[in-house]
Design an enzyme around this catalytic site. Sequence first.
Site, PDB file in Angstrom:
ATOM      1  CE  LYS A  79      -3.972   1.922   2.524  1.00  0.00           C
ATOM      2  NZ  LYS A  79      -4.932   1.882   3.642  1.00  0.00           N
ATOM      3  CB  SER A 154      -8.144   4.016   2.647  1.00  0.00           C
ATOM      4  OG  SER A 154      -7.423   3.214   3.873  1.00  0.00           O
ATOM      5  CB  SER A 178      -8.625   0.873   5.733  1.00  0.00           C
ATOM      6  OG  SER A 178      -9.364   2.129   5.835  1.00  0.00           O
TER       7      SER A 178
END
Length: 485
Positions: A79, A154, A178
């Site tokens: 990420k 997210s 998330s």
Amino acid sequence: MSLFDHKISELKQRLHKKDITVTDLVDESYKRISEVEDKVQAFMTLDEERARSYAKQLDEAVGTRDELGLLFGIPIGVKDNIVTKDLRTTCSSKILENFMPIYDATVVQKLQQAESVTIGKLNMDEFAMGSSTENSGFKPTRNPWNLETVPGGSSGGSAASVAAGEVPFSLGSDTGGSIRQPAAYCGVVGLKPTYGRVSRFGLVAFASSLDQIGPITRTVEDNAYLLQAIAGGDQMDTTSANVDVPDYVSSLTGDIKGLKIAVPKEYLGEGVSEEAKNSVLEALKVLEAQGATWEEVSLPHSKYALATYYLLASSEASSNLSRFDGIRYGYRTDNAENLIDLYKQTRAEGFGNEVKRRIMLGTFALSSGYYDAYYKKAQKVRTLIKKDFEDVFEKYDVIVGPTTPTPAFKIGEKTDDPLTMYANDILTIPVNLAGVPGISVPCGFSNGLPLGLQIIGKHFDESTIYRVAHVFEQATDHHKAKPEL
């Protein structure tokens, strides 16, 4: 059949026997990315040259030494809020568009020790603020199951890349759901570890008392491998816990006889779709058949979790994001007339609307005259939410419920209504406030879109969560389904 349809343990065996090479795995990853990335848009930055060079290096090591790394040769996506030395890290924000870190996050160092191969950095909601990856400063990621729907957020890029078969696993971060929410939307396995189980050093902070890095994978066993590699205390992170890391893979015994499951009535109440409720009730039947028992319980303060979370997370974000000021690194405006103007213009031009919204909310909650009424009260409610979990865990081994109230929604459907968007995390947020671990595993479909089962455990008891998740996975076929891209 893709090589990535095999579990990590199977790939490692095949590498050991020289049936396949690390170069084959890296080729598979970049080939798949070239086929589907224009549709899914999961990646922000690819690291192809270094990945191929490292793959050759690892191939030469096979047969020359007895011990290979825990994740030897397996490609991974990271990420884009986890810093990677000399590899662009943007947090999907214009303010960090060209930021090149000069060091690696602790989890990235651990991945290197485990000898996995980093394929690239994954798209996300800007600074991890969002539930759909529509708040990325560059592009929205799409759900591989239906390109008209969101992948969640997210960590939308992290979940979508695994679901689309671009990488076998990825790292995400979870502040209020998330990892688990996008894992549920994309039909993969996502774990938020106990707060402190995994070092946050090198994770760009959103809300420091809530953030936690965790693994997103195709199977529970793979998830256990990845957590094994990244877990452990870290002197660079004072909030990481020096607690022994058990062998997670060996905890997958297939036995849950006598295990006690709590099902909070609040998690099957108002706002949760019939399909989500029914998928959980069906899952409980499966677990009962394997020897577990379940009872309905109450987590009475969970109804306050959403308000508590958005006050605390926004307050911490307001403080953490003050470092992005155009002075030391990142974007700097060209239009400033003086220093104050430089701060204002840089932040106005560099941050997106959702980030600005949360900074303003957090600054308000921390301001003189409002601190006691909002921030301090939210901290007290957080303690009550944590106590609810502790009370339930005195009698039960795990808590089970849906990961999300509904399957993935359409892109653009909720962007004009932030409060409705925030409500998507209503079932995941209490876990972060309490600091306990939680996993989402696929448990069914609604109109062709995946649904997730959330299993929550006691502090530092990821082993029990994995055991329950693995038993459920082995007794069902939900995890075998793949999107047709």
